[in-house]
Design a protein around this motif. Structure first.
Motif, PDB file in Angstrom:
ATOM      1  N   HIS A 207     -70.343  47.623 -38.161  1.00 51.71           N
ATOM      2  CA  HIS A 207     -70.501  49.198 -37.714  1.00 51.71           C
ATOM      3  C   HIS A 207     -71.713  49.340 -37.389  1.00 51.71           C
ATOM      4  N   SER A 208     -72.248  49.953 -36.425  1.00 57.64           N
ATOM      5  CA  SER A 208     -73.543  50.254 -35.972  1.00 57.64           C
ATOM      6  C   SER A 208     -73.680  51.778 -35.735  1.00 57.64           C
ATOM      7  N   PRO A 209     -74.823  52.136 -35.577  1.00 64.14           N
ATOM      8  CA  PRO A 209     -74.911  53.832 -35.047  1.00 64.14           C
ATOM      9  C   PRO A 209     -74.329  54.165 -33.664  1.00 64.14           C
ATOM     10  N   LEU A 210     -74.036  52.911 -32.957  1.00 63.17           N
ATOM     11  CA  LEU A 210     -73.605  53.422 -31.540  1.00 63.17           C
ATOM     12  C   LEU A 210     -71.779  53.184 -31.686  1.00 63.17           C
ATOM     13  N   GLY A 211     -71.372  52.918 -32.832  1.00 61.88           N
ATOM     14  CA  GLY A 211     -70.010  52.527 -32.942  1.00 61.88           C
ATOM     15  C   GLY A 211     -69.651  51.076 -33.545  1.00 61.88           C
ATOM     16  N   LEU A 212     -68.502  50.836 -33.096  1.00 61.86           N
ATOM     17  CA  LEU A 212     -67.926  49.379 -33.763  1.00 61.86           C
ATOM     18  C   LEU A 212     -68.343  48.320 -32.701  1.00 61.86           C
ATOM     19  N   TYR A 213     -68.838  47.130 -33.286  1.00 58.91           N
ATOM     20  CA  TYR A 213     -68.873  45.932 -32.343  1.00 58.91           C
ATOM     21  C   TYR A 213     -68.175  44.831 -32.794  1.00 58.91           C
TER      22      TYR A 213
ATOM     23  N   GLU B 221     -72.703  36.565 -40.912  1.00 64.64           N
ATOM     24  CA  GLU B 221     -73.575  37.232 -41.819  1.00 64.64           C
ATOM     25  C   GLU B 221     -74.789  36.993 -41.317  1.00 64.64           C
ATOM     26  N   GLN B 222     -75.262  36.169 -40.504  1.00 63.19           N
ATOM     27  CA  GLN B 222     -76.681  35.982 -40.006  1.00 63.19           C
ATOM     28  C   GLN B 222     -76.815  37.279 -39.028  1.00 63.19           C
ATOM     29  N   THR B 223     -75.825  37.586 -38.122  1.00 66.48           N
ATOM     30  CA  THR B 223     -75.881  38.324 -36.959  1.00 66.48           C
ATOM     31  C   THR B 223     -75.684  39.823 -37.405  1.00 66.48           C
ATOM     32  N   LYS B 224     -74.975  39.987 -38.695  1.00 66.97           N
ATOM     33  CA  LYS B 224     -75.096  41.369 -39.208  1.00 66.97           C
ATOM     34  C   LYS B 224     -76.118  41.558 -39.742  1.00 66.97           C
ATOM     35  N   ASN B 225     -77.022  40.661 -40.400  1.00 64.76           N
ATOM     36  CA  ASN B 225     -78.317  41.065 -40.905  1.00 64.76           C
ATOM     37  C   ASN B 225     -79.349  41.108 -39.832  1.00 64.76           C
TER      38      ASN B 225
END
Length: 165
Positions: free
Chosen positions: A8-14, A49-53
């Motif tokens: 979940h990002s400020p732009l929407g779901l990735y 996990e690394q990508t989300k961080n």
């Protein structure tokens, strides 16, 4: 096997995809060239996990290094050359399709546009940093409002008429 998770990002779901070791995709939901997610199994992986961080840091205004992540986008040798050039564009800076074409010794900015548009790891491989001739804001698989958002987040000073969220 191919794996997926969501972010979940400020732009929407990735949608994040992986081959089990490396990141193979980072797609804003409903963007052009969105993969068939039925082909992916939901799974928690260290690369996710690394990508989300990485994405958390990026969307909080930091400028994390791209090379912190292991990624393996699928594409032709030509597309990989273009994507490598994209990885060399520093956060907060832009280039043009024509400039990338010149770096590769070709004449067609359109060929570059095709490779940039098919970048499967958007945001991380920063295709949003590529502008049209004269700095025009053109083309982004996730939509121009997302491109404007990402450039503004990085501090790119867009002309007033382009800075419309």
């Amino acid at each position: 096997m191919n794996y997926k998770t969501r972010y979940h990002s400020p732009l929407g779901l990735y949608l994040l995809t992986s081959d089990g070791v490396s990141l193979t995709g980072c797609y804003l939901e409903n963007q052009k060239y969105f993969p068939d997610i039925a082909a992916f199994e939901e799974k928690d992986l260290p690369i996710f996990e690394q990508t989300k961080n990485w994405l958390d840091a990026y969307f909080s205004g930091e400028k994390p290094e791209i090379m912190e992540l292991s990624f393996a986008p699928e594409g032709s040798e030509f597309r990989h050359k273009v994507w490598q050039i994209l990885c060399e564009i520093p956060a907060g800076q832009t280039t043009t399709y024509g400039e990338i074409a010149r770096k590769l010794g070709i004449r067609s900015g359109q060929a570059i546009g095709g490779a940039v548009g098919h970048n499967p790891i958007s945001v991380i491989i920063p295709c949003h940093r590529v502008l049209g001739a004269g700095g025009s804001l053109t083309g982004y698989a996730g939509g121009l409002s997302a491109k404007r958002y990402l450039l503004a987040l990085e501090g790119v000073d867009l002309p007033e008429q382009l800075n419309l969220f």
